[in-house]
Design an enzyme around this catalytic site. Structure first.
Site, PDB file in Angstrom:
ATOM      1  N   HIS A 270       0.827  -1.205   0.000  1.00 48.26           N
ATOM      2  CA  HIS A 270       0.000   0.000   0.000  1.00 48.26           C
ATOM      3  C   HIS A 270       0.865   1.260   0.000  1.00 48.26           C
ATOM      4  CE1 HIS A 270      -3.350  -2.654   0.447  1.00 48.26           C
ATOM      5  NE2 HIS A 270      -3.042  -2.983   1.690  1.00 48.26           N
ATOM      6  N   ASP A 321      -5.131  -8.420  -3.314  1.00 47.82           N
ATOM      7  CA  ASP A 321      -5.414  -8.164  -1.905  1.00 47.82           C
ATOM      8  C   ASP A 321      -6.685  -8.860  -1.422  1.00 47.82           C
ATOM      9  OD1 ASP A 321      -5.460  -7.154   0.663  1.00 47.82           O
ATOM     10  OD2 ASP A 321      -5.350  -5.061   0.088  1.00 47.82           O
TER      11      ASP A 321
END
Length: 454
Positions: A270, A321
């Site tokens: 991220h 993810d």
């Protein structure tokens, strides 16, 4: 046995696009030779491109795909979504996780991914007690990858605390928790399972600076191979940044940089909320930024500073993810579109005037993904594994396109349906859009979901 030599009408090679490309693959799945403007080999119709690594996967979250889209009574956020996710994580047994992961890995292959970076933090039974085999659930992910025929970089998660400064874990985290000793024992078991398998690599995923202290992480790093990949969530949420500053006086990326010698071995998952200085320092470290644009958009995380990161020479990779969707083309599209929306521009991440945005993004994610996964992939070239995706040039969105136009039209328009074939280590695992074991794997998945959802 199928021929170990393949022929493609066009293929993306390190030096650029080439026509009539023959690829010879050894028994170990590695490319022995690549010949352009030639003949010979089993013809696979379409345009061949290097398959993409998926550097960030939580397989268990595939179960809840689309089931957290109902507004709550208060403000919805990542933190309210997390509570929903914990509820699903408490339901899965070993057979369930294996069935869900196998289905997910089939979907990855059909989308153009050939490597799953499994950030695996389900370790214990639903009540928090260890299984008789403490590595049970991670071993099930390896088994699922074997069934699907996908390569895997297994990243068992180190998780010890519920917040910065060693706060106690909350009830929903009880399946995740390890000490340094128990984690290293589990890791040793997994190292044996991965040691001789050509499609497996093993690393570590300290969940986040919320969940591990620098001292605990260093203790564990001292007990594993010095070149094992290290993946960590960092600076995903504004609240995480605020909590880190309140605790330490440093922002999360700063804290990571101050405590560890980051290198290409590291992947910062991220890294959404960085200052300009953090962006420069992360890029200079060689660490890969592991971006998950569709999940980050779904969770309302924010926008990664991709234009600045790439200008600083930073490395990127992509992952699906939470698997709200599973698509390299969609994640790359979302990455580009987020920059366009923020800056009110177009072709924000193209490498220069006249450059293809799709080619720029794909090349960057291939390079960063191979580094992040420590897998010999990312190019159709001698010495790389034969992980090859083949685009259907007769797909309505790709008709009449060639070379970089194919990548642009696939990424920005056609998406997953344009992936016709997939080779992993030279094994033809997706043929004409269908996985070779799709029916059996999907049947087990259907039965698992129906039982768990009743």
């Amino acid at each position: 046995m199928e021929s170990r030599k393949f022929h493609f009408a066009q293929a993306l090679l390190p030096e650029g696009w080439a026509k009539d490309v023959s690829v010879a693959v050894g028994a170990n799945g590695m490319i022995q030779s690549v010949t352009a403007n030639g003949r010979g080999g089993r013809k696979i119709m379409g345009a061949a491109i290097p398959a993409m690594p998926n550097v960030h996967s939580h397989a268990h979250q595939r179960l809840m795909q689309g089931l957290a889209e109902k507004a709550g009574p208060g403000a919805d956020s990542f933190w309210t979504w997390r509570e929903v996710m914990y509820g699903f994580a408490l339901r899965l047994g070993p057979d369930d996780l294996e069935a869900v992961a196998a289905q997910l890995y089939v979907e990855m292959l059909k989308a153009g991914f050939s490597v799953a970076g499994e950030f695996q933090y389900l370790h214990h039974q639903p009540d928090g007690a260890p299984y008789d085999e403490p590595a049970e659930l991670s071993l099930r992910c390896l088994s699922a990858a074997e069934q699907a025929g996908i390569a895997i970089t297994l990243l068992p998660t180190l998780y010890a605390h519920g917040g910065f400064g060693g706060q106690p874990p909350v009830t929903g985290q009880r399946r995740f928790i390890h000490s340094a000793d128990s984690y290293l024992r589990m890791h040793e078991t997994l190292a044996k399972a991965c040691a001789t398998h050509p499609l497996r690599r093993l690393g570590i995923s300290p969940h986040s600076l919320r969940a591990v202290t620098p001292a605990l992480l260093q203790e564990v790093l001292n007990g594993i191979a010095p070149d094992a990949p290290v993946h960590i969530h960092v600076a995903e949420q504004v609240k995480e940044v605020e909590d880190c500053v309140s605790f330490s006086g440093l922002r999360p990326v700063e804290m990571l940089l101050e405590n560890f010698d980051l290198s290409p071995r590291w992947t910062a998952i991220h890294a959404t909320h960085m200052t300009a200085r953090e962006t420069q320092r992360l890029a200079a470290s060689g660490a890969v930024a592991g971006l998950c644009p569709t999940t980050e958009a779904n969770l309302g995380d924010g926008i990664f500073p991709a234009t600045d990161h790439l200008k600083e020479g930073g490395a990127i990779a992509i992952g699906s993810d939470s698997h709200i969707t599973v698509s390299p083309s969609e994640d790359l599209r979302m990455l580009e579109y987020s920059q366009r929306l923020r800056d009110r521009t177009r072709n924000a991440l193209a490498s220069g005037p006249g450059a293809s945005t799709g080619r720029t993004l794909y090349a960057a994610a291939l390079k960063g993904g191979a580094t992040s996964m420590t897998q010999p992939v990312g190019a159709i070239a001698r010495g790389h594994r034969a992980d090859i995706a083949v685009l259907d040039t007769e797909h309505p969105s790709l008709i009449g396109r060639s070379e970089d136009q194919l990548l642009d039209s696939w990424i920005f328009s056609a998406g997953n349906p344009a992936v016709a074939h997939m080779l992993v280590g030279g094994e033809h695992v997706v043929k004409n859009g269908r996985h070779i074991r799709e029916d059996d794997i999907e049947t087990r998945f259907r039965n698992t979901v129906r039982r768990l959802m009743t």
